[in-house]
Design a protein around this motif. Structure first.
Motif, PDB file in Angstrom:
ATOM      1  N   ASN A   1       0.833  -1.214   0.000  1.00 45.09           N
ATOM      2  CA  ASN A   1       0.000   0.000   0.000  1.00 45.09           C
ATOM      3  C   ASN A   1       0.860   1.253   0.000  1.00 45.09           C
ATOM      4  N   PHE A   2       1.970   1.225   0.713  1.00 42.20           N
ATOM      5  CA  PHE A   2       2.858   2.391   0.723  1.00 42.20           C
ATOM      6  C   PHE A   2       3.464   2.622  -0.661  1.00 42.20           C
ATOM      7  N   LEU A   3       3.969   1.536  -1.278  1.00 42.43           N
ATOM      8  CA  LEU A   3       4.630   1.686  -2.574  1.00 42.43           C
ATOM      9  C   LEU A   3       3.644   2.067  -3.672  1.00 42.43           C
ATOM     10  N   GLU A   4       2.439   1.515  -3.619  1.00 38.52           N
ATOM     11  CA  GLU A   4       1.466   1.764  -4.683  1.00 38.52           C
ATOM     12  C   GLU A   4       0.578   2.971  -4.406  1.00 38.52           C
ATOM     13  N   GLY A   5       0.595   3.461  -3.174  1.00 38.97           N
ATOM     14  CA  GLY A   5      -0.258   4.602  -2.835  1.00 38.97           C
ATOM     15  C   GLY A   5       0.537   5.835  -2.459  1.00 38.97           C
ATOM     16  N   ASP A   6       1.043   5.855  -1.235  1.00 42.28           N
ATOM     17  CA  ASP A   6       1.735   7.053  -0.726  1.00 42.28           C
ATOM     18  C   ASP A   6       2.954   7.411  -1.574  1.00 42.28           C
ATOM     19  N   TRP A   7       3.726   6.373  -1.960  1.00 43.49           N
ATOM     20  CA  TRP A   7       4.938   6.706  -2.706  1.00 43.49           C
ATOM     21  C   TRP A   7       4.627   7.254  -4.093  1.00 43.49           C
ATOM     22  N   ARG A   8       3.599   6.745  -4.723  1.00 45.58           N
ATOM     23  CA  ARG A   8       3.218   7.283  -6.025  1.00 45.58           C
ATOM     24  C   ARG A   8       2.787   8.748  -5.908  1.00 45.58           C
ATOM     25  N   THR A   9       2.069   9.062  -4.840  1.00 44.52           N
ATOM     26  CA  THR A   9       1.662  10.456  -4.629  1.00 44.52           C
ATOM     27  C   THR A   9       2.878  11.346  -4.400  1.00 44.52           C
ATOM     28  N   ILE A  10       3.814  10.851  -3.580  1.00 40.34           N
ATOM     29  CA  ILE A  10       5.029  11.623  -3.319  1.00 40.34           C
ATOM     30  C   ILE A  10       5.815  11.837  -4.616  1.00 40.34           C
ATOM     31  N   SER A  11       5.955  10.784  -5.412  1.00 40.56           N
ATOM     32  CA  SER A  11       6.703  10.898  -6.672  1.00 40.56           C
ATOM     33  C   SER A  11       6.041  11.888  -7.614  1.00 40.56           C
ATOM     34  N   LYS A  12       4.713  11.865  -7.678  1.00 38.94           N
ATOM     35  CA  LYS A  12       3.996  12.785  -8.554  1.00 38.94           C
ATOM     36  C   LYS A  12       4.220  14.231  -8.122  1.00 38.94           C
ATOM     37  N   GLU A  13       4.111  14.493  -6.829  1.00 43.12           N
ATOM     38  CA  GLU A  13       4.296  15.866  -6.327  1.00 43.12           C
ATOM     39  C   GLU A  13       5.744  16.316  -6.483  1.00 43.12           C
ATOM     40  N   ARG A  14       6.694  15.406  -6.356  1.00 43.75           N
ATOM     41  CA  ARG A  14       8.094  15.786  -6.563  1.00 43.75           C
ATOM     42  C   ARG A  14       8.362  16.148  -8.022  1.00 43.75           C
ATOM     43  N   ARG A  15       7.742  15.424  -8.950  1.00 42.18           N
ATOM     44  CA  ARG A  15       7.892  15.788 -10.365  1.00 42.18           C
ATOM     45  C   ARG A  15       7.282  17.161 -10.637  1.00 42.18           C
ATOM     46  N   THR A  16       6.122  17.409 -10.006  1.00 46.43           N
ATOM     47  CA  THR A  16       5.497  18.728 -10.174  1.00 46.43           C
ATOM     48  C   THR A  16       6.377  19.825  -9.602  1.00 46.43           C
ATOM     49  N   LEU A  17       6.995  19.548  -8.449  1.00 44.44           N
ATOM     50  CA  LEU A  17       7.903  20.527  -7.855  1.00 44.44           C
ATOM     51  C   LEU A  17       9.109  20.778  -8.758  1.00 44.44           C
ATOM     52  N   GLN A  18       9.619  19.721  -9.379  1.00 46.78           N
ATOM     53  CA  GLN A  18      10.743  19.883 -10.298  1.00 46.78           C
ATOM     54  C   GLN A  18      10.358  20.767 -11.480  1.00 46.78           C
ATOM     55  N   ASN A  19       9.148  20.580 -12.024  1.00 51.63           N
ATOM     56  CA  ASN A  19       8.693  21.425 -13.138  1.00 51.63           C
ATOM     57  C   ASN A  19       8.526  22.880 -12.691  1.00 51.63           C
ATOM     58  N   CYS A  20       7.994  23.077 -11.479  1.00 50.04           N
ATOM     59  CA  CYS A  20       7.840  24.445 -10.963  1.00 50.04           C
ATOM     60  C   CYS A  20       9.205  25.124 -10.786  1.00 50.04           C
ATOM     61  N   ARG A  21      10.186  24.353 -10.356  1.00 46.15           N
ATOM     62  CA  ARG A  21      11.520  24.926 -10.189  1.00 46.15           C
ATOM     63  C   ARG A  21      12.122  25.309 -11.533  1.00 46.15           C
ATOM     64  N   LEU A  22      11.933  24.433 -12.535  1.00 39.89           N
ATOM     65  CA  LEU A  22      12.439  24.765 -13.867  1.00 39.89           C
ATOM     66  C   LEU A  22      11.766  26.016 -14.415  1.00 39.89           C
TER      67      LEU A  22
ATOM     68  N   THR B   1       4.837  19.289  -1.085  1.00 41.67           N
ATOM     69  CA  THR B   1       5.795  18.175  -1.137  1.00 41.67           C
ATOM     70  C   THR B   1       6.468  17.959   0.209  1.00 41.67           C
ATOM     71  N   ARG B   2       6.773  19.046   0.906  1.00 43.45           N
ATOM     72  CA  ARG B   2       7.413  18.919   2.215  1.00 43.45           C
ATOM     73  C   ARG B   2       6.510  18.162   3.205  1.00 43.45           C
ATOM     74  N   LEU B   3       5.229  18.501   3.207  1.00 45.65           N
ATOM     75  CA  LEU B   3       4.297  17.821   4.113  1.00 45.65           C
ATOM     76  C   LEU B   3       4.228  16.320   3.817  1.00 45.65           C
ATOM     77  N   LEU B   4       4.220  15.970   2.521  1.00 47.09           N
ATOM     78  CA  LEU B   4       4.182  14.550   2.155  1.00 47.09           C
ATOM     79  C   LEU B   4       5.467  13.841   2.588  1.00 47.09           C
ATOM     80  N   LEU B   5       6.606  14.497   2.403  1.00 42.85           N
ATOM     81  CA  LEU B   5       7.876  13.880   2.784  1.00 42.85           C
ATOM     82  C   LEU B   5       7.983  13.718   4.300  1.00 42.85           C
TER      83      LEU B   5
END
Length: 391
Positions: A146-167, A218-222
């Motif tokens: 559940n962590f790998l398929e749920g929480d981690w996917r959400t974290i990965s998605k938000e981190r990608r969004t954060l990377q795009n915002c930084r760019l 992203t910080r809250l999720l991490l």
């Protein structure tokens, strides 16, 4: 099909801008907004949690189901959202074979009886294994998945969004920098470049706001990884508890089986070796003649003719052991572990307890299937079939 050309053009422009910014950063031609050290530590901790959770999950699956084909089949059933078919455990399959073999050999024979007893224990072991696998899957594997398929996917998605915002933020910073530099050079076109600078500053404020908002999400999720560790710790305790119960059950089942086999061991070996034409156990005096013949014939003493062996008392050669007359040879003594309990038939034999260690040796003229055993000051004849010679 209705295409939004403006949106497509805008998305393409954003993608191109990000690609350019990323490439220039890799080439060292553009500045990069760095995240604070705490944020970087949170991301490193999250990556570490994800990597080790995957490894622990995979190895636990191997522990519970060593068969690769069976694991692949279960994975496909889960992906197809279908119930995994019930599978017979190895212990239950062995129990089935033993029971069928006992029926063929004869359930009343010593071997058949033992096969049935061992088979029943294997069946109980298989059932305990099934319960353990089910408990471990529910209480340990499922939370990890559940962590790998749920929480981690959400974290990965938000981190990608954060990377795009930084760019986007860094690209806006670069455009503003260029606009200010051009404004300083072209004094005659100040109004034109002033508009460009103002526009770039506006875009920068928007992208900065979006970046700050996404960084906070992203910080809250991490930071929630700490709660994940607490949950996995609880699941780990439950896994250890179920594994402890499983091994305790297996130990108790095998202990009960050992007691059952130990109580009938003497009867089994007696029926196996005494009835054999090549039997190595000397028959007792009471069993050497039929009871009827013994009652009808007068008691006539017989004197066996046994040659005297130099250095060995006649009593040993005749099978009558006087412990005080027997001395161990200078060489040839060995250590032996007792396999089963043995009750001495008379004073010439040595009683044995399972798993004890004794010293044994042979004397000339002795039955090759008997040895002289010593335990401290006690000595006497012991059957070879009850021993495991160690050295």
């Amino acid at each position: 099909m209705d295409f939004n050309v403006k949106k497509l053009a805008s998305d393409a422009g954003v993608f191109f801008s990000r690609a350019m910014q990323f490439t220039e950063e890799k080439l060292g031609q553009a500045e990069k907004t760095e995240l604070d050290a705490h944020f970087e530590n949170l991301m490193a901790r999250a990556d570490c949690t994800k990597n080790w959770t995957e490894k622990i999950l995979r190895q636990t699956e191997v522990l519970l189901q060593p068969n690769l084909s069976a694991r692949v089949e279960e994975f496909l059933y889960e992906k197809l959202d279908r119930k995994v078919p019930s599978r017979v455990t190895n212990g239950e399959l062995l129990a089935q074979y033993m029971t069928e073999a006992a029926n063929d050999f004869g359930p009343g024979t010593p071997y058949g009886k033992t096969l049935i007893k061992v088979g029943e224990t294997q069946r109980r072991l298989g059932a305990a294994e099934r319960d353990f696998i089910q408990s471990a899957s529910i209480n340990f594997l499922t939370p990890l998945r559940n962590f790998l398929e749920g929480d981690w996917r959400t974290i990965s998605k938000e981190r990608r969004t954060l990377q795009n915002c930084r760019l986007d933020l860094d690209a806006c910073k670069a455009r503003l920098k260029k606009a200010k530099a051009a404004e300083a050079k072209a004094a005659c076109e100040g109004d034109l470049w002033s508009d460009e600078v103002e526009k770039a500053e506006h875009e920068l404020r928007l992208t900065q706001t979006e970046f700050d908002r996404q960084a906070e999400v992203t910080r809250l999720l991490l930071e929630g990884i700490s709660s994940t560790h607490v949950n996995h710790l609880r699941c780990l305790h439950e896994f250890v508890e179920s594994q402890t119960n499983y091994y305790a059950q297996c130990y108790q089942y095998m202990l009960d089986l050992q007691k059952q086999l130990g109580s009938s061991k003497g009867e089994i070996f007696s029926g196996t070796f005494v009835g054999n034409a090549e039997s190595t156990s000397p028959p007792s005096a009471a069993a050497s003649a039929p009871a009827g013949a013994a009652a009808s014939l007068p008691a006539v003493p017989t004197i066996p003719v046994v040659p005297t062996i130099g250095g060995v008392p006649n009593a040993v050669a005749e099978g009558v052991l006087n412990p005080n007359e027997v001395k161990p040879p200078a060489s040839g003594t060995r250590k032996a572990r007792v396999l089963y309990d043995y009750e001495a038939a008379d004073s010439t034999e040595l009683a044995l307890l399972a798993d004890e260690m004794i010293t044994v040796y042979s004397l000339p003229g002795m039955d090759p299937d008997w040895l002289i055993g010593e335990r401290g000051n006690q000595k006497g004849k012991v059957p070879v079939t009850y021993l495991e010679l160690l050295s």
